[in-house]
Motif scaffolding. Structure first.
Motif, mmCIF file in Angstrom:
data_model
loop_
_atom_site.group_PDB
_atom_site.id
_atom_site.type_symbol
_atom_site.label_atom_id
_atom_site.label_comp_id
_atom_site.label_asym_id
_atom_site.label_seq_id
_atom_site.Cartn_x
_atom_site.Cartn_y
_atom_site.Cartn_z
ATOM 1 N N VAL A 51 -6.630 2.838 6.956
ATOM 2 C CA VAL A 51 -6.290 4.062 7.229
ATOM 3 C C VAL A 51 -6.598 4.606 8.559
ATOM 4 O O VAL A 51 -5.924 4.946 9.494
ATOM 5 C CB VAL A 51 -6.555 5.045 6.225
ATOM 6 N N VAL A 52 -7.747 4.306 9.113
ATOM 7 C CA VAL A 52 -8.592 4.738 9.973
ATOM 8 C C VAL A 52 -8.399 4.048 11.441
ATOM 9 O O VAL A 52 -7.750 4.349 12.460
ATOM 10 C CB VAL A 52 -9.911 5.323 9.882
ATOM 11 N N ALA A 80 -5.254 10.933 7.934
ATOM 12 C CA ALA A 80 -6.331 10.133 7.593
ATOM 13 C C ALA A 80 -7.439 10.865 7.351
ATOM 14 O O ALA A 80 -8.260 10.797 6.551
ATOM 15 C CB ALA A 80 -6.723 9.187 9.007
#
Length: 568
Positions: A51-52, A80
């Motif tokens: 995600v990040v 995020a």
């Protein structure tokens, strides 16, 4: 190649190098054993990787911007941040009584290391909130805790730290921001603050600023500074948002790196704030936040260094450039191997030092033992300075491995250099960390330092029987550092300050060697960790001799040139 959180490496350091098991044996952290930590780190790694990390490049190319008085952040940060908050990651180490998970800060630092490698600009946002939560827990009134902490723990509100002013950088005591009593228990805060990370953004409902200011007739210097909670929006008693406070973002800094993290100039024009801690006790309260932040910056350096190493190693394994034998890629060249091995060895050393400090902080909380407190205090400036220096050095070496392609922005190698470069500067420059080490941290006559060296020598002595080629040089290096420390303790503060940086670096080199030696012993002298230990002890540890020689010069010759000579 995308970033992969070093979950297994961190688990190894915790179990085999820094003695995390001691934490799990305490009453406070008995539910935070290896199995629990492994599950938490595995889940955190997936969040960071999937995600990040994909946002890191975008954060560099499409950084935060100020539009019509509102800060807009990198596209994708909103999703995020929502995922991070929904997972309860903000309150990982916070007290369960306040809604946190109550895990050791060591585990929270591990998650923040992963976040730093995935996207350092993003990591700063929850980090600041976590620091504010800790400061409020220790110093705020019950009313402030009840109102602010539940919102901060969920991430619905976020926190900042406001120290620096245009004329007051490292000299915090020179600040001019004023606080005047309103008559209803609140204060009117007026002044300007600079370098405020995530000072404004569009990801949380409210932004809670901890602001250092001076009350009327307060003493000069740091003794007359108080700390205030100054929210962007004034909260109602039930936690809903009321009117906007009298504060605004003047501008965002145009920075070398960390483009995705908005660094604001904040103006307070009679903004309403509430006292946190006693009057004139602001520095004590703020240092609760700053001390944790300093170790966190060391972890930031480690995280970025890990990401830079991964990228460089992947590039070297793919780049064909006249290499002979093996894969035909430049990873076969001796000098590229030297660079990669040095990067990997220093990342391991810095990581181990940072986690040793984190465990000491948690052990002090769990036991109240002053020896753990002294250990954590001594390790903090080393962890901050060495971790952040390694972040810069490893990132630079990673760019070098990329060659000309590293200097071309499209590869992304240069972003690590630019993002990491702030870490030796903020939260107290590394020179200040070194002076703290040779000043306050040696004010016990070197007792904390010598206890650490006793442990290094005992470990090296035991290793002599099974790995003499590694145990002997580590023991010898610790003894040289001990003699140098004894010499330094006998000098005045001026001489100590003149050689503070090489002393800190020498201590980090020896502690790093001890960590590598433990890793080699855990593998019975065989395997990749033992090989990396040999590289570090043979090639990097000898730097300690030159560093100790520098220390013994003291301030000799430092002022032989006048100011005019320096400017000529």
């Amino acid at each position: 190649m995308s970033f992969r959180s070093p979950v297994s490496d961190v688990e190894f350091v915790l179990s085999a190098v820094v003695g995390y098991n001691q934490l799990a044996e305490t009453k406070r952290f008995e539910d935070a054993g290896a199995e629990t930590v492994s599950a938490v780190l595995g889940e955190a790694g997936r969040l960071c990787d999937e995600v990040v990390a994909p946002l890191n490049r975008a954060s560099d190319l499409q950084g935060a911007r100020l539009e019509d008085g509102v800060v807009r952040v990198t596209p994708g940060f909103d999703a995020a941040y929502a995922a991070f908050c929904d997972g309860g990651w903000v309150g990982l180490a916070a007290s369960p009584e306040r809604g946190g998970m109550g895990l050791p800060e060591t585990v929270q630092f591990a998650v923040n290391e992963f976040l730093s490698g995935a996207c350092l600009s993003f990591q700063l946002l929850p980090l600041l909130s976590q620091g504010q939560i800790e400061a409020l827990e220790a110093h705020a009134s019950e009313e402030i805790k009840a109102l602010y902490m539940p919102k901060l723990l969920t991430g619905k509100w976020s926190g900042t730290m406001n120290l620096t002013e245009p004329q007051a950088g490292s000299d915090v005591g020179a600040l001019r921001t004023k606080a005047e009593l309103n008559g209803d228990g609140s204060f009117a805060i007026s002044g300007q603050k600079i370098f405020i990370s995530w000072g404004d953004h569009d990801l949380s409902e409210n932004i809670c600023h901890l602001v250092l200011a001076r009350l009327p007739d307060a003493a000069a210097g740091t003794r007359g500074i108080s700390l205030f909670m100054v929210p962007k929006y004034l909260p109602n008693p039930d936690g809903t948002l009321g009117t906007a406070n009298a504060l605004n973002v003047v501008s965002l800094e145009h920075k070398m790196g960390l483009h995705g993290s908005p660094t604001a100039v904040m103006n307070y024009d009679g903004a309403t704030g509430w006292l946190v801690g006693p009057e004139n006790g602001g520095m004590a309260a703020m240092f609760t936040m700053m001390n944790a932040a300093r170790l966190a910056v060391g972890f930031q350096g480690v995280g970025v260094a890990e990401a830079a190493y991964q990228k460089a190693a992947a590039f070297a394994s793919e780049r064909k450039q006249g290499a002979v034998g093996g894969t035909g890629a430049i990873i076969e060249f001796a000098d590229v191997r030297r660079m990669l091995m040095g990067m990997k060895a220093d990342v391991f050393a810095a990581r181990a030092i940072c986690y040793a400090c984190a465990v000491a902080l948690d052990m002090e909380k769990a036991t109240g033992d002053e020896a753990w407190m002294a250990r954590a205090a001594f390790l903090t400036p080393i962890a901050k300075a060495f971790g952040s220096d390694v972040g810069v050095e490893v990132s630079g070496t990673g760019l070098q491995i990329h060659g000309g392609m590293g200097f071309v922005e499209e590869t992304g190698a240069a972003q690590f250099v630019r993002d990491a470069r702030i870490t030796p500067i903020y939260e107290g420059t590394n020179g200040i960390q070194a002076m703290d080490l040779v000043g306050r941290k040696l004010s016990d006559g070197g007792e904390a330092a010598f206890r650490l060296l006793d442990e290094v020598e005992a470990n090296a002595e035991a290793a002599r029987a099974v790995l003499p080629e590694l145990g002997e040089p580590v023991w010898s290096a610790a003894e040289t550092l001990r003699e140098t420390s004894e010499w330094l303790v006998a000098q005045d503060q001026g001489a100590r300050n003149a050689v503070a940086v090489p002393f800190l670096r020498a201590f980090a080199r020896v502690l790093g060697a001890d960590a590598h030696l433990k890793a080699a012993l855990a593998e019975d002298g065989k395997g990749p960790r033992a090989g990396l230990a040999r590289f570090y002890i043979d090639r990097l540890l000898p730097e300690h001799d030159a560093l100790c020689a520098q220390v013994r010069v003291g301030d000799k010759g430092l002022y032989d040139l006048s100011v005019d000579d320096l400017l000529a």
